[in-house]
Scaffold this motif. Sequence first.
Motif, PDB file in Angstrom:
ATOM      1  N   LEU A 116       0.768  -1.265   0.017  1.00 41.75           N
ATOM      2  CA  LEU A 116      -0.031  -0.019  -0.151  1.00 41.75           C
ATOM      3  C   LEU A 116       0.879   1.230   0.188  1.00 41.75           C
ATOM      4  CD1 LEU A 116      -3.038  -1.011   2.389  1.00 41.75           C
ATOM      5  CD2 LEU A 116      -3.059  -1.121  -0.148  1.00 41.75           C
ATOM      6  N   LYS A 117       1.831   1.285   0.711  1.00 39.53           N
ATOM      7  CA  LYS A 117       2.640   2.492   0.870  1.00 39.53           C
ATOM      8  C   LYS A 117       3.169   2.976  -0.563  1.00 39.53           C
ATOM      9  CE  LYS A 117       6.453   5.022   3.056  1.00 39.53           C
ATOM     10  NZ  LYS A 117       7.505   5.004   3.791  1.00 39.53           N
ATOM     11  N   PRO A 118       3.448   2.421  -1.547  1.00 43.73           N
ATOM     12  CA  PRO A 118       4.053   2.852  -2.877  1.00 43.73           C
ATOM     13  C   PRO A 118       2.771   3.699  -3.546  1.00 43.73           C
ATOM     14  CG  PRO A 118       4.590   0.724  -2.489  1.00 43.73           C
ATOM     15  CD  PRO A 118       3.733   0.845  -1.535  1.00 43.73           C
ATOM     16  N   PHE A 119       1.553   3.476  -3.323  1.00 38.63           N
ATOM     17  CA  PHE A 119       0.471   4.110  -3.722  1.00 38.63           C
ATOM     18  C   PHE A 119      -0.251   5.210  -3.026  1.00 38.63           C
ATOM     19  CE2 PHE A 119       0.643  -0.304  -5.597  1.00 38.63           C
ATOM     20  CZ  PHE A 119       0.899   0.023  -6.879  1.00 38.63           C
ATOM     21  N   LEU A 120       0.495   5.515  -1.878  1.00 39.72           N
ATOM     22  CA  LEU A 120      -0.122   6.491  -0.860  1.00 39.72           C
ATOM     23  C   LEU A 120       0.538   7.859  -1.248  1.00 39.72           C
ATOM     24  CD1 LEU A 120      -0.303   4.812   2.644  1.00 39.72           C
ATOM     25  CD2 LEU A 120      -2.299   5.290   1.053  1.00 39.72           C
TER      26      LEU A 120
ATOM     27  N   TYR B   6      -2.263  10.650   5.966  1.00 39.13           N
ATOM     28  CA  TYR B   6      -1.848  10.467   7.284  1.00 39.13           C
ATOM     29  C   TYR B   6      -1.191   9.311   7.744  1.00 39.13           C
ATOM     30  CZ  TYR B   6      -5.785   7.467   7.933  1.00 39.13           C
ATOM     31  OH  TYR B   6      -6.755   6.592   7.676  1.00 39.13           O
ATOM     32  N   SER B   7      -1.489   8.182   7.183  1.00 41.70           N
ATOM     33  CA  SER B   7      -1.064   6.921   7.234  1.00 41.70           C
ATOM     34  C   SER B   7       0.181   6.804   6.568  1.00 41.70           C
ATOM     35  CB  SER B   7      -1.995   5.848   6.778  1.00 41.70           C
ATOM     36  OG  SER B   7      -2.176   5.666   5.427  1.00 41.70           O
ATOM     37  N   TYR B   8       0.772   7.818   5.789  1.00 39.74           N
ATOM     38  CA  TYR B   8       2.198   7.466   5.204  1.00 39.74           C
ATOM     39  C   TYR B   8       3.261   7.344   6.008  1.00 39.74           C
ATOM     40  CZ  TYR B   8       5.759   8.186   1.464  1.00 39.74           C
ATOM     41  OH  TYR B   8       6.733   8.059   0.649  1.00 39.74           O
ATOM     42  N   TYR B   9       3.156   8.051   7.202  1.00 38.89           N
ATOM     43  CA  TYR B   9       4.117   8.199   8.190  1.00 38.89           C
ATOM     44  C   TYR B   9       4.174   7.055   9.087  1.00 38.89           C
ATOM     45  CZ  TYR B   9       4.659  12.495   5.682  1.00 38.89           C
ATOM     46  OH  TYR B   9       5.167  13.603   4.698  1.00 38.89           O
ATOM     47  N   TYR B  10       3.281   6.051   9.225  1.00 38.73           N
ATOM     48  CA  TYR B  10       3.201   5.110  10.037  1.00 38.73           C
ATOM     49  C   TYR B  10       4.152   3.942   9.546  1.00 38.73           C
ATOM     50  CZ  TYR B  10      -1.128   6.752  12.107  1.00 38.73           C
ATOM     51  OH  TYR B  10      -1.936   7.673  12.651  1.00 38.73           O
ATOM     52  N   PHE B  11       4.679   3.973   8.305  1.00 36.24           N
ATOM     53  CA  PHE B  11       5.543   3.140   7.880  1.00 36.24           C
ATOM     54  C   PHE B  11       7.037   3.516   7.804  1.00 36.24           C
ATOM     55  CE2 PHE B  11       1.138   2.295   5.902  1.00 36.24           C
ATOM     56  CZ  PHE B  11       1.089   1.106   6.394  1.00 36.24           C
ATOM     57  N   PRO B  12       7.891   2.899   7.974  1.00 39.72           N
ATOM     58  CA  PRO B  12       9.429   3.280   7.502  1.00 39.72           C
ATOM     59  C   PRO B  12       9.667   3.435   6.048  1.00 39.72           C
ATOM     60  CG  PRO B  12       9.335   1.541   9.092  1.00 39.72           C
ATOM     61  CD  PRO B  12       8.032   1.492   8.705  1.00 39.72           C
TER      62      PRO B  12
END
Length: 95
Positions: free
Chosen positions: A25-29, A34-40
């Motif tokens: 999911l992160k590559p498409f955010l 707001y949830s982009y910064y929950y992942f390293p």
Amino acid sequence: MRVLGLLALVLIVGSYIYYCSWLLLKPFLPEDHYSYYYFPDQKYVYYLPSLFLLLILAMVMSTLGYILINSEAFSKPQMPPWAKYGYQGPKISHQ
């Protein structure tokens, strides 16, 4: 004991869901989500599994080495079965 198993199951399933969402999911955010910064950072998606794989491989090889070193089959040199009857092997003449 069942509570401990349930806790381990919840921890493993939660980690798997977090890792899959981090990977997929992160590559498409968008970066302002707001949830982009929950992942390293995305590069750690590949570093962490390879590090865990190396650690597991090191533990397995260390355990096997410990077992081989301390086993009785390798503790003393063994005679071949024919040596106890006086047979020394084939005679090779050097001419």
